[in-house]
Structures are given as structure tokens and as C-alpha cells.
Design a protein around this motif. Structure first.
Motif, mmCIF file in Angstrom:
data_model
loop_
_atom_site.group_PDB
_atom_site.id
_atom_site.type_symbol
_atom_site.label_atom_id
_atom_site.label_comp_id
_atom_site.label_asym_id
_atom_site.label_seq_id
_atom_site.Cartn_x
_atom_site.Cartn_y
_atom_site.Cartn_z
ATOM 1 N N GLN A 53 0.818 -1.220 0.000
ATOM 2 C CA GLN A 53 0.000 0.000 0.000
ATOM 3 C C GLN A 53 0.853 1.273 0.000
ATOM 4 N N ALA A 54 2.020 1.202 0.637
ATOM 5 C CA ALA A 54 2.893 2.383 0.638
ATOM 6 C C ALA A 54 3.367 2.662 -0.785
ATOM 7 N N LEU A 55 3.643 1.598 -1.536
ATOM 8 C CA LEU A 55 4.090 1.771 -2.926
ATOM 9 C C LEU A 55 2.926 2.324 -3.778
ATOM 10 N N LEU A 56 1.722 1.821 -3.554
ATOM 11 C CA LEU A 56 0.577 2.331 -4.318
ATOM 12 C C LEU A 56 0.331 3.813 -3.998
ATOM 13 N N ASP A 57 0.515 4.200 -2.745
ATOM 14 C CA ASP A 57 0.377 5.612 -2.362
ATOM 15 C C ASP A 57 1.397 6.464 -3.118
ATOM 16 N N ARG A 58 2.636 5.965 -3.149
ATOM 17 C CA ARG A 58 3.710 6.722 -3.811
ATOM 18 C C ARG A 58 3.436 6.819 -5.313
ATOM 19 N N LEU A 59 3.035 5.690 -5.901
ATOM 20 C CA LEU A 59 2.711 5.682 -7.341
ATOM 21 C C LEU A 59 1.585 6.651 -7.646
ATOM 22 N N SER A 60 0.592 6.674 -6.770
ATOM 23 C CA SER A 60 -0.555 7.550 -6.974
ATOM 24 C C SER A 60 -0.093 9.011 -7.062
ATOM 25 N N GLY A 61 0.742 9.416 -6.105
ATOM 26 C CA GLY A 61 1.234 10.804 -6.094
ATOM 27 C C GLY A 61 2.012 11.130 -7.361
ATOM 28 N N GLU A 62 2.882 10.201 -7.759
ATOM 29 C CA GLU A 62 3.719 10.476 -8.939
ATOM 30 C C GLU A 62 2.881 10.467 -10.217
ATOM 31 N N ALA A 63 1.919 9.554 -10.276
ATOM 32 C CA ALA A 63 1.066 9.485 -11.471
ATOM 33 C C ALA A 63 0.188 10.724 -11.582
ATOM 34 N N LYS A 64 -0.296 11.224 -10.444
ATOM 35 C CA LYS A 64 -1.130 12.442 -10.477
ATOM 36 C C LYS A 64 -0.322 13.633 -10.989
ATOM 37 N N ALA A 65 0.903 13.750 -10.463
ATOM 38 C CA ALA A 65 1.758 14.872 -10.881
ATOM 39 C C ALA A 65 2.060 14.756 -12.378
ATOM 40 N N TYR A 66 2.366 13.542 -12.831
ATOM 41 C CA TYR A 66 2.692 13.334 -14.249
ATOM 42 C C TYR A 66 1.485 13.657 -15.130
ATOM 43 N N MET A 67 0.322 13.165 -14.681
ATOM 44 C CA MET A 67 -0.909 13.367 -15.464
ATOM 45 C C MET A 67 -1.254 14.859 -15.549
ATOM 46 N N THR A 68 -1.066 15.571 -14.448
ATOM 47 C CA THR A 68 -1.361 17.006 -14.431
ATOM 48 C C THR A 68 -0.438 17.742 -15.410
ATOM 49 N N ALA A 69 0.829 17.333 -15.430
ATOM 50 C CA ALA A 69 1.803 18.020 -16.282
ATOM 51 C C ALA A 69 1.654 17.670 -17.759
ATOM 52 N N THR A 70 1.040 16.519 -18.052
ATOM 53 C CA THR A 70 1.040 16.047 -19.452
ATOM 54 C C THR A 70 -0.380 15.816 -19.979
ATOM 55 N N MET A 71 -1.365 16.428 -19.319
ATOM 56 C CA MET A 71 -2.759 16.172 -19.685
ATOM 57 C C MET A 71 -2.995 16.395 -21.181
ATOM 58 N N PRO A 72 -3.534 15.400 -21.896
ATOM 59 C CA PRO A 72 -3.772 15.605 -23.324
ATOM 60 C C PRO A 72 -4.822 16.701 -23.545
#
Ligand SMILES: Cc1cc2nc3c(=O)[nH]c(=O)nc-3n(C[C@H](O)[C@H](O)[C@H](O)COP(=O)(O)O)c2cc1C
Length: 190
Positions: A53-72
Motif C-alpha cells: 500500500q505504501a508503494l501504491l500511495d507513492r505511485l498515486s502521487g507520482e502518477a497524479k503529478a505526471y498526469m497534471t503536467a502532461t494532460m492531453p
């Protein structure tokens, strides 16, 4: 369970209990996924099961930041843009909905039909999950990040792998409401 019942009853589930999924059940889901039709029977899929779950939390944060920066542009300028931005900007929003497990279906290498193959495997997995009383949801928000070198490193994936279908699975807190479908556009020829 009858296949029509599974197809009609499966819904994307976004609220889970914290009850874990037993390992034999995860194996059953993967076995069902592997029975999917696939081009030239190449079976390009691999399955990465994440329960940390700690890894999923970390992935979630990084994926959100990436998605925000690269939103199509279709998302950034579309009718739900504000909704997406506020969701992705909300520190309390975990894109995996705190599901106990995420099964990432990746292809071993790029290829002409890997997306189709892995998506068909994902649908088998989700329908089987439903038939076993489980909920599931494809988490497209995480795909962009998982396909970056940092995303692959986060899951220790070989560089050649192509992450396609991140599917969360868990026990639903409640039955999700059905999402309506439009009238199909059908052209009959002959
Ligand atoms: C490729 C793909 C990406 C998706 N990404 C997300 C996602 O990131 N987050 C989410 O909550 N649902 C996601 N979904 C679920 C869809 O929103 C859902 O399938 C759609 O609204 C129809 O609802 P249903 O699955 O209950 O029939 C995704 C579904 C697909 C097929």
C-alpha cells in the motif's frame, strides 16, 4: 455465473473494504486473463501484482503529478477539465481508491497488437473478478507515468516492457451504480 450476467453486472468499483484478496484468487484472475484471444497466440502479457500500500500511495502521487503536467488537450480543454484538475490536485485523492491490489498487465515488448491483447486480458480479468464477488477498475490515470523510465523503475519493470492495463481489484464497499450507455450507432450494410 452466466456470461451475460457478468457483462451486465460488472461496474467500475471505486470504494473498497480493506479486506485483502487471497493469493489463489489472484491466480484465478490471471488464469482467466490468459485465456483471452490474442494476436498470433503470442501471449505478450506479463502480470505485476502490487499489494504494497505504501508503494501504491507513492505511485498515486507520482502518477497524479505526471498526469497534471502532461494532460492531453482533449482532457485539458474538454467539458470535464475542471473536474480532472481538482481531482488530480487533491492530496487526499488516491488514484487506486485504496484497493488492496493492483494487477498491472504489461506487454513484454512493443508489438503491433499488444494493446488489444492486454486489453482483452484485462476484460477477462475484470469479468472474472465480478463473477467472484469482487470489484475492479482500470486506472488509466496511471498509464502515462508507468510508461516513463521512472514509472518502470518504481515497479522494477524491465525496460522493454510496455505497461498497458493497470487494474485494481478488491471487495466492493457497496454495489456501484450502473453508468448508462448511449444508444448504439449502427450502420447496416447489406
Ligand atoms: C482505458 C480505461 C481507463 C480508465 N481509467 C480510469 C481511471 O483512471 N479512473 C477511474 O476511476 N476509472 C477509470 N476507468 C473506468 C471508466 O471510467 C468506466 O469504465 C466507465 O465510466 C464506464 O463505467 P463502468 O465500467 O462502470 O461500466 C477507465 C476505463 C478504461 C477502459
Amino acid at each position: 455465473m452466466d456470461i451475460a450476467e457478468a457483462i451486465a453486472g460488472r461496474r467500475s468499483t471505486r470504494e473498497y473494504t480493506n479486506q485483502p484478496i487471497d493469493e489463489p484468487i489472484i491466480h484465478r484472475l490471471i488464469e482467466a486473463a490468459m485465456l483471452a484471444p490474442n494476436a498470433v497466440n503470442e501471449q505478450p502479457w506479463t502480470f505485476t501484482v502490487i499489494r504494497d500500500q505504501a508503494l501504491l500511495d507513492r505511485l498515486s502521487g507520482e502518477a497524479k503529478a505526471y498526469m497534471t503536467a502532461t494532460m492531453p488537450p482533449s482532457m485539458a480543454n474538454g467539458p470535464r477539465a475542471e473536474h480532472f484538475r481538482s481531482m488530480l490536485g487533491d492530496p487526499a485523492f488516491q488514484i487506486f481508491y485504496h484497493a488492496p491490489v493492483m494487477v498491472l498487465i504489461s506487454a513484454r515488448a512493443p508489438g503491433p497488437w499488444i494493446i488489444e491483447d492486454c486489453a482483452l486480458a484485462a476484460e477477462n480479468l475484470m469479468l472474472t473478478a465480478y463473477s467472484l464477488g469482487l470489484g475492479s477498475c482500470w486506472i488509466g490515470f496511471t498509464q502515462g507515468f508507468l510508461n516513463t523510465p521512472a514509472g518502470k523503475r518504481a515497479l522494477d519493470l524491465p525496460n522493454s516492457w510496455v505497461p498497458v492495463a493497470p487494474i485494481i481489484v478488491g471487495h466492493p464497499r457497496m454495489a456501484p451504480a450502473a453508468v448508462p450507455r448511449n444508444t448504439p450507432e449502427i450502420r447496416w450494410i447489406g
